[in-house]
Design a protein around this motif. Sequence first.
Motif, PDB file in Angstrom:
ATOM      1  N   ALA A 165      46.737  29.258  40.769  1.00  0.00           N
ATOM      2  CA  ALA A 165      47.268  28.396  39.720  1.00  0.00           C
ATOM      3  C   ALA A 165      46.163  27.923  38.788  1.00  0.00           C
ATOM      4  O   ALA A 165      46.338  27.877  37.567  1.00  0.00           O
ATOM      5  CB  ALA A 165      47.979  27.203  40.351  1.00  0.00           C
ATOM      6  N   ASP A 214      48.309  27.765  35.398  1.00  0.00           N
ATOM      7  CA  ASP A 214      49.742  27.814  35.719  1.00  0.00           C
ATOM      8  C   ASP A 214      50.015  26.782  36.811  1.00  0.00           C
ATOM      9  O   ASP A 214      50.073  27.129  37.987  1.00  0.00           O
ATOM     10  CB  ASP A 214      50.074  29.233  36.196  1.00  0.00           C
ATOM     11  N   VAL A 235      51.149  24.283  39.684  1.00  0.00           N
ATOM     12  CA  VAL A 235      52.183  24.282  40.714  1.00  0.00           C
ATOM     13  C   VAL A 235      52.009  23.033  41.575  1.00  0.00           C
ATOM     14  O   VAL A 235      50.962  22.380  41.545  1.00  0.00           O
ATOM     15  CB  VAL A 235      52.114  25.550  41.596  1.00  0.00           C
ATOM     16  N   GLY A 267      54.823  29.844  37.427  1.00  0.00           N
ATOM     17  CA  GLY A 267      54.531  30.332  38.767  1.00  0.00           C
ATOM     18  C   GLY A 267      54.070  31.767  38.862  1.00  0.00           C
ATOM     19  O   GLY A 267      53.405  32.136  39.833  1.00  0.00           O
ATOM     20  N   ALA A 301      50.272  32.148  38.862  1.00  0.00           N
ATOM     21  CA  ALA A 301      49.753  31.588  40.109  1.00  0.00           C
ATOM     22  C   ALA A 301      49.943  32.566  41.264  1.00  0.00           C
ATOM     23  O   ALA A 301      49.045  32.769  42.093  1.00  0.00           O
ATOM     24  CB  ALA A 301      50.433  30.258  40.409  1.00  0.00           C
TER      25      ALA A 301
END
Length: 463
Positions: free
Chosen positions: A371, A376, A378, A449, A452
């Motif tokens: 991530a 990205d 999370v 997601g 990640a």
Amino acid sequence: MTYPLTQPRFAPAEAQALNLTVIRAEDWPALSETHPQRDWLRASGFEAGLGELRLLPGPGGILGAVAGLGSAQARRRQRFGLAKAIAALPEGAWTLQGDLTPAEREEAVLAWLLQGYRFDCYRAKGRAGALLVAPEGVDAARLLAMAEGEYLTRDLVNTPAQDMGPAQLQAAFADLAARHGASFQAVVGDDLLPGYPMVHAVGRAAAPDRAPRIMELRWGAEGPALTLVGKGVCFDTGGLNIKPSNGMQLMKKDMGGAATVMGLAHMIMTLGLKIRLRVIVPSVENAISGNALRPKDILTSRKGLTVEVNDTDAEGRLILGDALAWACEEESDLLVSMATLTGAARVAVGPDLAPYYTDDAAVMAALEAGAVKGFDPVWRLPFHDAYESVIEPGIADLDNAPGYGFAGSVTAALFLRRFTDQRPYLHFDLYAHSPSDLPARPKGAVGQGARAVLGAVQGLWGV
């Protein structure tokens, strides 16, 4: 339509390019004493704020530009902030200059690629925008693949349901497989009844040309096995438990899980990762007609578990149940499901975070690292075993919509876990939508997601 509708791209390396110099706010006081155009920049009020842009004039026109990267606090609070400056650059080729860390440079390049996204197939097309010459010191191929996957996801989700029903999603999925030399198969309509009864039950009320289906892509012959499962509800009326009007406004995005796993699959296949990839997408339209699924119906799933339907608007977990059961009939090294599943997840973490569930420490560590590397974000939520009894109605094995009133995302995740026989299992409860214009993320569909997970599988398996 063929997706993605447009492609992110770099300017040719040989292009005549102007320089965009990026400056952190904390570095600007010292640089302002030595910059060749310091007088102009001071007079214009430039302070190197995040996304701040100044074009540098010269006798023959624009000589280049400077952009602010902001303070450390501003950078923490806003991803891809440089995209605001990039979007305001004149068309043409540009190079990226400045004393940037490797992570700052990668974020700037990805921001440049993502801010070029346009969904304009239903309106007059806008200007082309500035193109970046791929800089040295970054993995340009990886960043471009991530942007291409994101464009694919955004296009699929942004397309209105009239043009993105189960059949059109199948066409886009089959096209993705063909482009990468992957195998593809689909089971459609009443052929679902023997093996995928919950997919059929949810989608049977739709018009014949929007019949339910389950689809599978396979790619790669060596390496660890990765299985991706994505929820493909192309429009969700709520079924007989019909949604109110405002609840349907964003329901074209209810196939965001499917779009996300397709975008992720594109990244993996484009980069040629040494893995065995399997992607499963159950796709339906949750419609209303005389044969629609009813509240209190009891369904028998592919796995044999029975499910009492207490809300026909909790349909995503039903179709995913069959898909996950099918996925687990074959061993994999990591099973991932992605779905726009619950409003409770949005209440918990808002629209900018992708909440996930896993009990595997190695997967969690790799995902958190991925991530950061993929910009990205999370956030882990718990598979809280104490809530298992909440999803057991007594009359059947499982309840698709317990009236518990709490922990709606957790209980949905626990429901899905009942259909998985293997570990590690990783589940994402996505939103797949940006409610307002943000840097590199215009209002509308957005991937969550995927980058990640890409980083996680590369970190876990060294591929």
